[in-house]
Design a protein around this motif. Structure first.
Motif, PDB file in Angstrom:
ATOM      1  N   ALA A 265       0.854  -1.195   0.000  1.00 47.70           N
ATOM      2  CA  ALA A 265       0.000   0.000   0.000  1.00 47.70           C
ATOM      3  C   ALA A 265       0.885   1.238   0.000  1.00 47.70           C
ATOM      4  O   ALA A 265       2.065   1.175   0.322  1.00 47.70           O
ATOM      5  N   ASP A 266       0.279   2.356  -0.396  1.00 48.98           N
ATOM      6  CA  ASP A 266       1.030   3.610  -0.395  1.00 48.98           C
ATOM      7  C   ASP A 266       1.334   4.032   1.043  1.00 48.98           C
ATOM      8  O   ASP A 266       0.477   3.950   1.929  1.00 48.98           O
ATOM      9  N   LEU A 267       2.571   4.514   1.228  1.00 45.92           N
ATOM     10  CA  LEU A 267       2.992   4.951   2.560  1.00 45.92           C
ATOM     11  C   LEU A 267       2.743   6.449   2.721  1.00 45.92           C
ATOM     12  O   LEU A 267       2.735   7.192   1.740  1.00 45.92           O
TER      13      LEU A 267
ATOM     14  N   ALA B  64       3.418  10.379   3.362  1.00 47.54           N
ATOM     15  CA  ALA B  64       4.515  11.217   2.855  1.00 47.54           C
ATOM     16  C   ALA B  64       5.640  11.343   3.886  1.00 47.54           C
ATOM     17  O   ALA B  64       6.827  11.329   3.540  1.00 47.54           O
TER      18      ALA B  64
ATOM     19  N   ARG C 153       7.642   8.171   3.764  1.00 48.38           N
ATOM     20  CA  ARG C 153       8.463   8.094   2.550  1.00 48.38           C
ATOM     21  C   ARG C 153       9.689   9.008   2.658  1.00 48.38           C
ATOM     22  O   ARG C 153      10.783   8.649   2.223  1.00 48.38           O
TER      23      ARG C 153
ATOM     24  N   PRO D 255       2.302   4.082   9.176  1.00 46.67           N
ATOM     25  CA  PRO D 255       1.622   3.071   8.345  1.00 46.67           C
ATOM     26  C   PRO D 255       0.929   2.000   9.167  1.00 46.67           C
ATOM     27  O   PRO D 255      -0.152   1.519   8.811  1.00 46.67           O
TER      28      PRO D 255
END
Length: 408
Positions: free
Chosen positions: A208-210, A212, A215, A400
């Motif tokens: 899944a997208d983390l 910002a 990241r 997350p």
């Protein structure tokens, strides 16, 4: 044909412990300072001693290092010995036996040898300019001429103790912020290099997208892992470059010291510490009967700051041309108004050394207060900085996981 002159090789002296037997068969032992064991054996053979064992007591690099406090202790001990009525040569011999630092003991033994050969105490000291500065030698010479050598040595010891205390306070003020920054960088680097990669492998399985923030932390971690050793080398190289430029270029060193004086809080501490050292040195040398122009020359090297040194060079020239000290100080626009006014009062009343001592005491107390205030201010700042760095990194790694928990 031109003769080539070779540079003489530096001889490293060591302290040797020996054991042997004398002509009566008795076991004897002692210590000698020499370059190697062969010299020790030759000297003992000359004294009719049969050598059994010779061992070196000092390290690979010779007798070690002579610190400022060793010289201060020597001055204090010599003052006590001479005040007790012990002759100068015998006092040197006795003090040499009490010193624990091999390098300092060797130095005092050399002074004793010079004195026994007919040199005065100040002449013997002047043969070791790296150990005894101009002020030390000039005050000892003045004490010898006035028949007050013990009082001069006592004054030198007191002066050096006060200056060393002041330097220690300034070093504390400079090192403390450096330590805070170093601890913050070290903890952050450790987390980025060792801890964050463990979370990164866990996040890869999420699919899944983390956030910002996470990241950004992972990106910083990748940079730290890839270039940490280059960053360390760059900092070391920058430090050596600054030191090299400061030692080679007077202009660069002057600008560096001027920049240091402009720093908030720290600059004020360094400025007042430099003024205190100048005032203390000038008061001590001038009260010893040393002419003001010569005393100013000695005080110039005691400030430790190029800005004040350049100002004092101009002051020395003005005073040498007949100008009063307070007018010369005012012209430089470097010294505080209060210090200039106190010097002016001292000159008018004929008590210049007394007023300079008061100036030194005032600014030494100011340095103490500001260092204590800086320490008190930085203690909570350390907690805040480390809390933000560590807390921010930990939060970015757990975001997350929190998001996944809320989605479930």
């Amino acid at each position: 044909m031109a003769t080539l002159h070779k540079t003489p090789k530096r001889v490293v002296m060591h302290r040797w412990h020996w054991r042997g037997k004398n002509l009566r068969g008795e076991t004897v032992s002692g210590e000698l300072v020499a370059a190697d064991a062969t010299e020790v054996r030759k000297e003992l053979a000359r004294q009719k001693i049969i050598v059994k064992r010779v061992t070196r007591k000092t390290g690979l690099f010779g007798l070690g290092r002579i610190r400022s406090r060793d010289v201060t202790l020597f001055a204090r001990q010599m003052a006590t010995m001479i005040r007790a009525g012990i002759p100068l040569l015998q006092a040197c011999r006795v003090v040499a036996e009490t010193l624990k630092n091999p390098a300092m003991r060797n130095l005092v033994e050399n002074l004793a040898n010079d004195i026994s050969a007919g040199a005065s105490f100040s002449e013997a000291l002047s043969r070791h300019p790296a150990r005894f500065d101009r002020m030390f030698i000039a005050m000892v010479a003045a004490g010898e001429q006035a028949g007050a050598l013990d009082r001069m040595l006592e004054r030198i010891a007191s002066y050096r103790e006060k200056i060393e205390t002041l330097k220690g306070r300034i070093r504390k003020a400079l090192y403390y912020p450096t330590a805070v920054i170093a601890v913050g960088i070290g903890v952050t680097a450790l987390l980025l290099i060792k801890v964050v990669p463990q979370f990164e492998s866990l996040f890869a399985s999420f699919g899944a997208d983390l956030p910002a923030f996470t990241r950004m932390t992972i990106h910083l971690s990748e940079l730290a892992q890839a270039y940490w050793w280059q960053a360390i080398l760059a900092m070391i190289a920058a430090g050596f470059l600054l030191k090299h430029l400061a030692s080679r270029s007077d202009t660069f060193a002057y600008r560096l010291h001027a920049l240091l004086l402009r720093l908030p809080v720290l600059g004020n501490i360094v400025d007042k510490g430099s003024i205190a050292r100048f005032s203390r040195t000038l008061a001590t040398t001038f009260s010893a009967g040393i002419p003001l122009v010569e005393a100013l020359e000695t005080a110039t090297g005691a400030t430790g700051n190029r800005v004040h040194q350049r100002a004092l060079t101009n002051i020395r020239e003005d005073v040498g041309n007949g100008q009063q000290l307070n007018f010369a100080m005012r012209r430089t626009r470097v010294f505080p108004i209060m210090a200039v006014q106190m010097v002016s009062i001292g000159e008018e009343a004929g008590e210049l050394e007394t007023m300079l001592d008061k100036v030194a005491e005032f600014y030494e107390e100011e340095v103490d207060n500001q260092v204590d205030a800086l320490t008190s201010l930085l203690e909570p700042l350390i907690i805040v900085v480390l809390g933000v760095l560590v807390g921010g990194l930990v939060t970015s790694m757990y975001l997350p996981i929190f998001q996944m928990g809320s989605a479930i």
